[in-house]
Design a protein around this motif. Structure first.
Motif, short mmCIF file in Angstrom:
data_model
loop_
_atom_site.label_atom_id
_atom_site.label_comp_id
_atom_site.label_asym_id
_atom_site.label_seq_id
_atom_site.Cartn_x
_atom_site.Cartn_y
_atom_site.Cartn_z
N ALA A 100 0.83 -1.21 0.00
CA ALA A 100 0.00 0.00 0.00
C ALA A 100 0.86 1.25 0.00
CB ALA A 100 -0.94 -0.01 1.20
N THR A 101 2.01 1.21 0.66
CA THR A 101 2.87 2.39 0.69
C THR A 101 3.45 2.70 -0.68
OG1 THR A 101 4.89 1.15 1.24
CG2 THR A 101 3.51 1.88 3.08
N LEU A 102 3.53 1.70 -1.56
CA LEU A 102 4.07 1.91 -2.91
C LEU A 102 3.03 2.53 -3.84
CD1 LEU A 102 6.01 -1.47 -3.28
CD2 LEU A 102 6.98 0.80 -2.82
N GLY A 103 1.75 2.28 -3.56
CA GLY A 103 0.68 2.87 -4.35
C GLY A 103 0.67 2.41 -5.80
N ASP A 133 -3.75 5.88 -3.25
CA ASP A 133 -4.34 5.49 -4.53
C ASP A 133 -3.65 4.22 -5.01
OD1 ASP A 133 -5.58 5.33 -6.97
OD2 ASP A 133 -4.37 6.90 -7.92
N LEU A 134 -4.33 3.09 -4.87
CA LEU A 134 -3.75 1.80 -5.25
C LEU A 134 -4.77 1.02 -6.06
CD1 LEU A 134 -1.55 -0.57 -3.24
CD2 LEU A 134 -3.64 -1.47 -4.25
N ARG A 135 -4.31 0.41 -7.15
CA ARG A 135 -5.17 -0.42 -7.99
C ARG A 135 -4.59 -1.83 -8.03
NH1 ARG A 135 -3.63 3.80 -10.40
NH2 ARG A 135 -2.42 2.72 -12.02
N ALA A 136 -5.36 -2.77 -7.55
CA ALA A 136 -4.91 -4.17 -7.54
C ALA A 136 -5.28 -4.83 -8.86
CB ALA A 136 -5.56 -4.92 -6.39
N GLU A 137 -4.28 -5.45 -9.49
CA GLU A 137 -4.48 -6.15 -10.76
C GLU A 137 -4.23 -7.64 -10.52
OE1 GLU A 137 -5.44 -4.64 -13.44
OE2 GLU A 137 -5.14 -2.54 -12.89
N PRO A 138 -5.28 -8.44 -10.31
CA PRO A 138 -5.07 -9.87 -10.00
C PRO A 138 -4.49 -10.63 -11.19
CG PRO A 138 -7.33 -9.15 -9.50
CD PRO A 138 -6.70 -8.07 -10.32
N LEU A 139 -3.59 -11.54 -10.88
CA LEU A 139 -3.04 -12.46 -11.88
C LEU A 139 -3.22 -13.87 -11.33
CD1 LEU A 139 -1.47 -12.91 -14.54
CD2 LEU A 139 0.64 -12.81 -13.19
N LEU A 140 -4.21 -14.58 -11.84
CA LEU A 140 -4.51 -15.92 -11.35
C LEU A 140 -3.62 -16.95 -12.04
CD1 LEU A 140 -6.37 -17.52 -9.46
CD2 LEU A 140 -7.95 -17.80 -11.38
N CYS A 141 -2.94 -17.75 -11.23
CA CYS A 141 -2.00 -18.76 -11.75
C CYS A 141 -2.40 -20.14 -11.25
CB CYS A 141 -0.58 -18.43 -11.31
SG CYS A 141 0.03 -16.82 -11.86
N ARG A 175 3.54 -0.74 -10.46
CA ARG A 175 4.46 -0.20 -9.46
C ARG A 175 5.05 -1.28 -8.56
NH1 ARG A 175 3.24 5.18 -8.14
NH2 ARG A 175 4.82 5.02 -6.50
N SER A 176 4.38 -2.43 -8.50
CA SER A 176 4.88 -3.51 -7.64
C SER A 176 4.26 -4.84 -8.06
CB SER A 176 4.55 -3.23 -6.17
OG SER A 176 3.15 -3.23 -5.96
#
Length: 215
Positions: A100-103, A133-141, A175-176
Motif C-alpha cells: 500500500a505504501t508503494l501505491g 491510490d492503489l489499484r490491484a491487478e489480480p493475476l490468477l495462476c 508499481r509492484s
C-alpha cells in the motif's frame, strides 16, 4: 524465553519458516503446527466452515507469545480473532501494508481462488486506511498450483515467474508485484531483474511475529 508458534496448512512450510526465523536471529523457541485439513475444508466449503476448528486450534496455543498463521485463505478468520488476541499475525498483512505504501498499480499474483477475495479485500482496506491510490491487478495462476502440491517447488516458482514476466512486459504502469501466498516466495529469486519491487509475505510476517513475541 520468547516463544512463537507457526500454524501451517502444508508441511513444506515448516522448513521454510524455520530457516527464516534462524536468518532473522530469533533466539526464542519456534514450534510448528500443521493442519492441512483446514485449507482443504476452507477451499471446499468456504473459510467459515473451519472457524470453530481454527478457534480451538488457536486456543491450544495459549502459551505462545506470538502465533503466525501462514495460510492466506484463513487470513480473514485470523484478523477476526486478532481483535481480541493481539498475539496473532495474519501472514499477508505486513506485506500488504508495504504494498500500500508503494501505491499505483500492484500486480497481485494468486494461485488459489479461495484466497482471491480475502487477499484483494485486505489490500484495498489497507490502502483506504492510508488514503493511498492503489489499484490491484489480480493475476490468477491456478495452473501452477499442482506443481506445488506435487512438491515440485522450484518448477512452481519458475512457472509463476514466467507468467509474471509476461504480464509485466505487457503493462508499463505497474508499481509492484505482490506474491499473495507464502508458497510463492521462491518466485522472488527469479524476478530480481524485472525492475519492480517484488513483495513476498513470509519474511515480513516473520519480522512482525518476532516483534510481537519480544514486546
Amino acid at each position: 524465553m520468547a516463544s512463537i508458534i507457526c500454524l501451517h496448512t502444508a508441511r513444506v512450510h515448516v522448513a521454510t519458516f524455520a530457516a527464516l526465523f534462524g536468518e532473522a536471529g530469533f533466539a526464542g523457541t519456534v514450534d510448528h503446527v500443521v493442519r492441512p485439513g483446514l485449507l482443504a475444508r476452507a477451499r471446499a466449503s468456504g473459510a467459515g466452515a473451519v472457524r470453530a476448528d481454527l478457534d480451538r486450534t488457536v486456543d491450544d496455543m495459549a502459551g505462545a507469545d506470538a502465533v503466525l498463521c501462514t495460510c492466506s485463505t484463513l487470513g480473514p478468520l485470523i484478523d477476526d480473532l486478532a481483535r481480541t488476541d493481539p498475539r496473532l499475525v495474519r501472514i499477508d498483512r505486513p506485506m500488504m501494508t508495504r504494498a500500500a505504501t508503494l501505491g499505483g498499480a500492484a500486480l497481485v499474483v494468486i494461485c488459489l481462488d479461495s484466497t482471491r477475495a480475502a487477499t484483494l479485500d485486505l489490500l484495498h482496506d489497507i490502502a483506504a486506511q492510508k488514503d493511498v491510490d492503489l489499484r490491484a491487478e489480480p493475476l490468477l495462476c491456478a495452473e501452477a498450483w499442482p506443481l506445488f502440491e506435487a512438491g515440485r517447488t522450484d518448477d512452481f516458482a519458475r512457472a509463476l515467474a514466467a507468467k509474471v514476466r509476461h504480464k509485466v512486459a505487457q503493462r508499463q504502469d505497474l508499481r509492484s508485484v505482490v506474491l499473495a501466498q507464502a508458497s510463492m516466495m521462491g518466485a522472488q529469486d527469479h524476478l530480481a531483474d524485472i525492475g519492480l519491487p517484488v513483495l513476498s509475505s513470509p519474511p515480513l510476517a516473520v519480522d512482525r511475529a518476532i516483534a510481537i513475541a519480544r514486546s
